[in-house]
Write an enzyme that holds these catalytic residues in place. Sequence first.
Site, PDB file in Angstrom:
ATOM      1  N   ALA A  71       0.830  -1.209   0.000  1.00  0.00           N
ATOM      2  CA  ALA A  71       0.000   0.000   0.000  1.00  0.00           C
ATOM      3  C   ALA A  71       0.864   1.259   0.000  1.00  0.00           C
ATOM      4  O   ALA A  71       0.626   2.193  -0.782  1.00  0.00           O
ATOM      5  CB  ALA A  71      -0.940  -0.001   1.206  1.00  0.00           C
ATOM      6  N   GLU A 114       9.594   4.511   6.768  1.00  0.00           N
ATOM      7  CA  GLU A 114       9.540   3.073   7.079  1.00  0.00           C
ATOM      8  C   GLU A 114      10.400   2.820   8.316  1.00  0.00           C
ATOM      9  O   GLU A 114      11.562   3.195   8.362  1.00  0.00           O
ATOM     10  CB  GLU A 114      10.048   2.263   5.879  1.00  0.00           C
ATOM     11  CG  GLU A 114      10.270   0.788   6.153  1.00  0.00           C
ATOM     12  CD  GLU A 114       9.037   0.049   6.695  1.00  0.00           C
ATOM     13  OE1 GLU A 114       7.993   0.067   6.040  1.00  0.00           O
ATOM     14  OE2 GLU A 114       9.143  -0.541   7.806  1.00  0.00           O
ATOM     15  N   ASN A 123       5.400  -6.521   5.384  1.00  0.00           N
ATOM     16  CA  ASN A 123       4.868  -7.868   5.416  1.00  0.00           C
ATOM     17  C   ASN A 123       4.560  -8.334   4.002  1.00  0.00           C
ATOM     18  O   ASN A 123       4.562  -9.516   3.713  1.00  0.00           O
ATOM     19  CB  ASN A 123       3.596  -7.859   6.266  1.00  0.00           C
ATOM     20  CG  ASN A 123       3.323  -9.200   6.837  1.00  0.00           C
ATOM     21  OD1 ASN A 123       4.177  -9.764   7.506  1.00  0.00           O
ATOM     22  ND2 ASN A 123       2.169  -9.729   6.538  1.00  0.00           N
ATOM     23  N   SER A 124       4.291  -7.345   3.149  1.00  0.00           N
ATOM     24  CA  SER A 124       3.899  -7.666   1.777  1.00  0.00           C
ATOM     25  C   SER A 124       4.944  -8.530   1.080  1.00  0.00           C
ATOM     26  O   SER A 124       4.599  -9.438   0.322  1.00  0.00           O
ATOM     27  CB  SER A 124       3.704  -6.377   0.980  1.00  0.00           C
ATOM     28  OG  SER A 124       2.731  -5.565   1.597  1.00  0.00           O
ATOM     29  N   GLY A 166       2.389 -14.513  -0.145  1.00  0.00           N
ATOM     30  CA  GLY A 166       2.533 -15.607  -1.107  1.00  0.00           C
ATOM     31  C   GLY A 166       2.689 -15.209  -2.561  1.00  0.00           C
ATOM     32  O   GLY A 166       2.764 -16.071  -3.430  1.00  0.00           O
ATOM     33  N   ARG A 222     -10.417 -19.787   3.779  1.00  0.00           N
ATOM     34  CA  ARG A 222      -9.349 -19.978   4.759  1.00  0.00           C
ATOM     35  C   ARG A 222      -9.877 -20.225   6.171  1.00  0.00           C
ATOM     36  O   ARG A 222      -9.338 -21.047   6.902  1.00  0.00           O
ATOM     37  CB  ARG A 222      -8.436 -18.752   4.762  1.00  0.00           C
ATOM     38  CG  ARG A 222      -7.558 -18.706   3.547  1.00  0.00           C
ATOM     39  CD  ARG A 222      -6.674 -17.493   3.545  1.00  0.00           C
ATOM     40  NE  ARG A 222      -5.688 -17.614   2.485  1.00  0.00           N
ATOM     41  CZ  ARG A 222      -4.836 -16.653   2.162  1.00  0.00           C
ATOM     42  NH1 ARG A 222      -4.848 -15.502   2.809  1.00  0.00           N
ATOM     43  NH2 ARG A 222      -3.968 -16.830   1.200  1.00  0.00           N
ATOM     44  N   HIS A 226      -3.691 -12.342   8.929  1.00  0.00           N
ATOM     45  CA  HIS A 226      -4.187 -11.055   8.414  1.00  0.00           C
ATOM     46  C   HIS A 226      -5.245 -10.509   9.358  1.00  0.00           C
ATOM     47  O   HIS A 226      -6.181 -11.219   9.720  1.00  0.00           O
ATOM     48  CB  HIS A 226      -4.804 -11.271   7.023  1.00  0.00           C
ATOM     49  CG  HIS A 226      -5.137 -10.003   6.293  1.00  0.00           C
ATOM     50  ND1 HIS A 226      -4.354  -9.482   5.289  1.00  0.00           N
ATOM     51  CD2 HIS A 226      -6.168  -9.141   6.438  1.00  0.00           C
ATOM     52  CE1 HIS A 226      -4.895  -8.363   4.829  1.00  0.00           C
ATOM     53  NE2 HIS A 226      -5.994  -8.129   5.522  1.00  0.00           N
ATOM     54  N   GLU A 247      -3.635  -3.078   4.957  1.00  0.00           N
ATOM     55  CA  GLU A 247      -4.102  -3.866   6.105  1.00  0.00           C
ATOM     56  C   GLU A 247      -4.417  -3.015   7.330  1.00  0.00           C
ATOM     57  O   GLU A 247      -5.113  -3.469   8.240  1.00  0.00           O
ATOM     58  CB  GLU A 247      -3.053  -4.941   6.447  1.00  0.00           C
ATOM     59  CG  GLU A 247      -3.650  -6.092   7.234  1.00  0.00           C
ATOM     60  CD  GLU A 247      -2.644  -7.187   7.565  1.00  0.00           C
ATOM     61  OE1 GLU A 247      -1.626  -7.306   6.860  1.00  0.00           O
ATOM     62  OE2 GLU A 247      -2.888  -7.906   8.550  1.00  0.00           O
ATOM     63  N   ALA A 284      -5.670  -9.643  -0.833  1.00  0.00           N
ATOM     64  CA  ALA A 284      -4.956  -8.630  -0.044  1.00  0.00           C
ATOM     65  C   ALA A 284      -4.068  -7.773  -0.934  1.00  0.00           C
ATOM     66  O   ALA A 284      -3.937  -6.563  -0.728  1.00  0.00           O
ATOM     67  CB  ALA A 284      -4.110  -9.289   1.035  1.00  0.00           C
TER      68      ALA A 284
HETATM   69  P1  ADP Z   1       0.264  -3.420   3.549  1.00  0.00           P
HETATM   70  O1  ADP Z   1       0.161  -4.796   2.950  1.00  0.00           O
HETATM   71  O2  ADP Z   1      -1.016  -2.923   4.063  1.00  0.00           O
HETATM   72  O3  ADP Z   1       0.987  -2.481   2.659  1.00  0.00           O
HETATM   73  P2  ADP Z   1       2.604  -4.160   5.137  1.00  0.00           P
HETATM   74  O4  ADP Z   1       2.528  -4.874   6.415  1.00  0.00           O
HETATM   75  O5  ADP Z   1       3.168  -4.894   3.976  1.00  0.00           O
HETATM   76  O6  ADP Z   1       1.142  -3.586   4.879  1.00  0.00           O
HETATM   77  O7  ADP Z   1       3.473  -2.855   5.313  1.00  0.00           O
HETATM   78  C1  ADP Z   1       3.341  -1.998   6.386  1.00  0.00           C
HETATM   79  C2  ADP Z   1       4.663  -1.332   6.644  1.00  0.00           C
HETATM   80  O8  ADP Z   1       4.491  -0.290   7.586  1.00  0.00           O
HETATM   81  C3  ADP Z   1       5.709  -2.269   7.212  1.00  0.00           C
HETATM   82  O9  ADP Z   1       6.864  -2.211   6.418  1.00  0.00           O
HETATM   83  C4  ADP Z   1       5.966  -1.729   8.598  1.00  0.00           C
HETATM   84  O10 ADP Z   1       7.291  -1.924   9.024  1.00  0.00           O
HETATM   85  C5  ADP Z   1       5.626  -0.266   8.431  1.00  0.00           C
HETATM   86  N1  ADP Z   1       5.274   0.417   9.691  1.00  0.00           N
HETATM   87  C6  ADP Z   1       4.404  -0.017  10.636  1.00  0.00           C
HETATM   88  N2  ADP Z   1       4.341   0.851  11.660  1.00  0.00           N
HETATM   89  C7  ADP Z   1       5.180   1.876  11.366  1.00  0.00           C
HETATM   90  C8  ADP Z   1       5.578   3.067  12.050  1.00  0.00           C
HETATM   91  N3  ADP Z   1       5.108   3.352  13.259  1.00  0.00           N
HETATM   92  N4  ADP Z   1       6.463   3.882  11.445  1.00  0.00           N
HETATM   93  C9  ADP Z   1       6.979   3.566  10.222  1.00  0.00           C
HETATM   94  N5  ADP Z   1       6.676   2.442   9.550  1.00  0.00           N
HETATM   95  C10 ADP Z   1       5.782   1.601  10.102  1.00  0.00           C
END
Ligand code: ADP
Length: 640
Positions: free
Chosen positions: A170, A189, A197-198, A202, A448, A569, A598, A613
Amino acid sequence: MRKLKTLLSGLLALVLVLAFVPSFGMAAEAETRTALTPGDYEVEVDAHGPGMVVKVTLSEDKIEAIEIVSHDETPGVSDAALETVPARIVEANSLSVDLMTGATITSEGIVAAVAKAIEEAGGNPDEFRATEDPEEPEEPAEVRPNLSGLPVPETFDFEYDIVVIGGGFAGLAAAEHAASLGASTVLIEKMPVLGGNSQINGGVYAAYTSQIADELYEKLNLEPDTAEKHIEDTIVGGDYMGDPALVKNLVYGSPMYLDKLIDAGLELRESITRPGGHYGYRTYTTINGIGGDITRVQKEMLDETDAEVLLNTKMTAIYREADGEGRVVGIRVTDADGEEKNIRAEKGVILCSGGFSGNVEMRLKHVPTLTEDVPTTNHVGATGEGLTMAQEIGANTMQMSYIQLYPFANPNNGVLDATAVIPFSGPSAGVVYVDYKGERYVNEGERRDVCSLAAQQSGGFPTFCILGQQIVDEGGFITEEQLENGMEADRIFKADTLEALAEEINARTYKDGSVTIDPATLAETIATHNTYVANGEDPDFGKRIDSGVMMPIEDGPYYAIPQWPSVHHTMGGLTITNRTEVQDIWNEVIPGLYAAGEVTGGVHGTNRLGSNATPDALVHGYIAAEVAVTGEMPDFVPAD
Ligand code: ADP
C-alpha cells in the site's frame, strides 16, 4: 427584622413566579385580547366532584384573583391543585399553566371555571391560552470535544505535500503515485528495508482480467472471469460484512494495477488458479511465489520518481489541529539516529502501516484465543501502532476481531514460505488435504477460515497437503526450483508410492510430536478422491470439481507438505470512506488523513479471500494518493 422578613417573602414570591412560568409558548399579548368587563364572577363547573363553585376577579385585561368558594373534590388528593393551580393562573395571567400531576381533573376544573368567567365577562378564553411558538428552537451548540492529540508544533523539521507511512504494497503504491502526480512525497519506514509484510506474502494476486488474461484462459482451457463474480465471491467470502464500495475499488482497480506492474517488469507464472473461496479463475502467482517479486518492481517504480524514502524511521505520533476543521497536518518520527523530528504534510498523511498480527497483546484484546502460543506468518514490524496513533486523534476502527489464520503455514514455526503457497494455490488443480490419520477433513476449495477451523478440529497435529507429479507438471503454479528448494529445506517430502509417502510423513517430527498415518489409508483416500475427480463429484465434502482442470493423483512421484494455521491477516482496522479518507468516531472525515492496506477495516468482512490482499493494498494505496493530491477519485470504478 421585619424588613428582612418582607424582603425574604418578596424573594420567595419571585422564585415562585419564575417557577410558575407556563411550560408552553407565550399567551396572547394583553393588547390583542378582547377587553373584559371588570368584576367578580362566580361560576360553577363539574370537576372530580360535581358543582365546584369558583369566584374569579377580572380586570379589563387580567385575571386578578381566584377563590374556590366550595367544592366536592377528594380531600388530600385535590388539595395541592386547589391551592396551586389558581396561584399559577393568576401569576401567569394565563389558562395555559402546568397542571398538578395526580389531580388533573380538579386542575382542569379550575381552568374551565376561569375560562367560563372570562366568557361571562365578554372575553375570549382562547386569548388567555398559549399559542404555538412560531420560532424554531435554536440549534444545540456543538458539544463534541475536539479530537486532537499532541499540540501541533510551531515549526516542523521537514515539509512535504504527502507523507506516507509504511513501505509495503500500500505504502509503495501510494508514494509512487503521489510522486508521479507531482506531489513532493516522503515514505517513512521503521524497518531497515522496504517491503513490509507484503514482501513475505505468497505473491498471489486476484484480478478478474489483465493484459495477459485472454491468452492464458485460452491456453489453460479456463472459463474467463468477470468483475461481478469477483465482487460476489469477495462479499460472500466475508459473510457480507465487507463494504461493497471498498470491494468495488479492489475489484475494478485490480486489473489496472496488475497491468501497471506487468508493464514495469513483473513476471508471473503461466497459471490462473481458483484458490479457496474463489469461484472464478482469477489468481495469478508471481514467478517466485512471493510478494517480494511485487515489492521489488514497486521499488523500481518508486526509484523512477522524486519521492524520498526514510528507512529506520518510525512514526510515533500524528499531529491534528485542535481548531478549525481539525486537520491532520503532519507526524512525529524517531529517525535513524534516534532523534525526534516533526514532518509536515501539506496535502495529506497516508497511513499504510499494516496490520497487527505480530502484536500479541493487541490481538488478544480482540480475540482472546490468539495467545502467544499461536504463531504468525507476519514480519516483526506488524505491530499495529499506526492504528493506535490514529485512534489517539479520534479515528474510528471497525471489525477488529476478524483475524485470519493462514491454514497452510509451516507447522514448526508458523511461517508462510514459498512451499506454504502450494496448498493454497492447489485446490482447483486437485491437491488433497489429509489429517493425522491420512483421511480428508475438509473441502479443499473452502475459504481460509473454514480450512483453518477444520484443521484445528481434525483431532491431530499437523495436517498435510498431498499432490502428484501431474499437478506439479501441469498445474503451472509450482516451479521446478521451488520444488527442489522445498525438498532441500525438508518442507516437501517426496516418495514413489503413496504408502512410502506415508512413511516419509511418519518419519518426521512436528514441533515435538509425530504422526502415524496408516500407509494403506492414505493410498485409499487418494484412490477414492481420484474417482471423485473422474466423476466430477465429491460426495464427502461437496467440492466443486471442474472437469479438465482438476487432476487425479495417479502417477508418482508423490509429494506431501505439512501445514498448520498461523495468524496471518487482521481484517479489521481504521474506518475509511471509499475515497480512503479516515473517519472519526462520529463518522466524520478527518481532513488530511488517509489510509490504505491492512491498517484499514471493512474491505474483506469476516474472512479475506486469499490473493485479495494484494490488490486491496495496491489499489487503495493508489486511490489514497490520487485523492490526497488531486481531491478526485480515479475513474476506474464504474458508477452504479
Ligand atoms: P500493507 O500490505 O497494508 O501495505 P505491510 O505490512 O506490507 O502492509 O506494510 C506496512 C509497513 O508499515 C511495514 O513495512 C511496517 O514496518 C511499516 N510500519 C508499521 N508501523 C510503522 C511506524 N510506526 N512507522 C513507520 N513504519 C511503520
